[in-house]
Design a protein around this motif. Structure first.
Motif, short mmCIF file in Angstrom:
data_model
loop_
_atom_site.label_atom_id
_atom_site.label_comp_id
_atom_site.label_asym_id
_atom_site.label_seq_id
_atom_site.Cartn_x
_atom_site.Cartn_y
_atom_site.Cartn_z
N UNK A 1 -6.99 11.52 4.02
CA UNK A 1 -6.71 12.96 3.89
C UNK A 1 -7.03 13.69 5.18
N UNK A 2 -8.20 13.40 5.75
CA UNK A 2 -8.61 14.06 6.99
C UNK A 2 -7.69 13.68 8.14
N UNK A 3 -7.26 12.43 8.20
CA UNK A 3 -6.37 11.99 9.28
C UNK A 3 -5.03 12.72 9.22
N UNK A 4 -4.45 12.80 8.02
CA UNK A 4 -3.17 13.49 7.88
C UNK A 4 -3.31 14.98 8.15
N UNK A 5 -4.37 15.60 7.64
CA UNK A 5 -4.59 17.02 7.87
C UNK A 5 -4.76 17.31 9.36
#
Length: 285
Positions: A89-93
């Motif tokens: 999630x953090x990588x995509x965000x």
């Protein structure tokens, strides 16, 4: 001689006057009750969920292709607990935010210039009008050659997918500013720089915020394409990885998670727009 009666215009004798009936549901920019707003929001989410539940529970579609909502939720909980989904999630965000901010930094000023100056419009419109019809996926091999396979390539794909629409929508917003506003500024002694900064920029600011709010959805659409480039993390990577093993429940959960994040961002940008530009939408909805 008796006074004659007033002559009515032709066609007015049989005219029947009609009065607008009261309507809450179909009112046009006349306010909307809070309870009905919440009810419609609930229905818009509950009805598709109910149809999904019935279709999957009755196995009208095989569970392999359409698992139940509970199975999707269970798969999501397992992914958070065992597969460290928070990192994805953090990588995509991070990729979406970086690509979207770069598209805003390039697109908003260029759109303002194109909408304000005919010279800039004639200079950039042919190029932008041509490139925006080209598929971004067609540029992927070139991006790999030019930039490589690391994070800059993924951010560049997201930027290219959003920046052209930012430019066009901001330029159109500037063109809708009445010429009277600009002429009044010139009459009061304003320079071209004053007109740009004190008339055009404030007048288009609400439209710029709406443009960014709409186009951030495009950034999330392109993150899946961006994470095809040798990515080892991200929600798009998880979708592609689960697709290979026909794990439909994980695919659906990641898709719903992207939609939920997008919905939170959308309401956040709406709130920011309401705070910064309260005059743009005076009706409390």
């Amino acid at each position: 001689m008796e006074p004659s009666e007033p002559i009515e215009p032709i066609g007015q004798r049989d005219r029947q006057y009609r009065y607008l009936s009261n309507s809450v549901f179909w009112s046009i920019r006349q306010g909307f009750p809070k309870w009905l707003s919440l009810l419609l929001v609930f229905m818009s989410l509950a009805v598709p969920l109910l149809l999904w539940t019935l279709t999957s529970s009755l196995q009208l579609v095989p569970p392999t292709f359409l698992p139940t909502p509970l199975a999707v939720l269970a798969a999501g909980v397992k992914m958070f607990a065992e597969n460290n989904l928070w990192d994805d999630v953090l990588a995509s965000c991070g990729r979406v935010i970086a690509g979207f901010l770069l598209a805003a930094i390039i697109g908003v000023p260029l759109g303002l210039l194109m909408g304000t100056f005919y010279s800039m419009d004639k200079l950039f419109s042919p190029l932008i009008g041509t490139v925006r019809y080209m598929p971004i996926t067609g540029f992927v091999p070139l991006i790999i050659i030019w930039v490589g396979l690391d994070e800059p390539a993924k951010i560049l794909i997201i930027t290219l997918g959003v920046v052209l629409y930012n430019i066009i929508m901001v330029a159109d917003a500037v063109k809708f500013i009445p010429n009277e506003m600009i002429n009044v500024a010139y009459t009061m002694g304003a320079s071209r720089w004053d007109v740009l900064l004190k008339v055009i920029v404030p007048a288009t600011f609400p439209s710029v915020l709406d443009t960014l709010r709409v186009n951030i959805s495009g950034a999330w659409n392109f993150v899946v394409i961006a994470e095809l480039l040798a990515a080892q993390s991200g929600l798009g990577f998880k979708i592609l990885q689960s697709q290979r093993f026909l794990q439909t429940d994980k695919v659906l959960f990641c898709i719903l998670l992207i939609g939920s994040i997008g919905l939170i961002l959308d309401y956040g940008l709406r709130w920011l727009s309401h705070i910064l530009t309260p005059w743009a939408d005076p009706i409390d909805r």
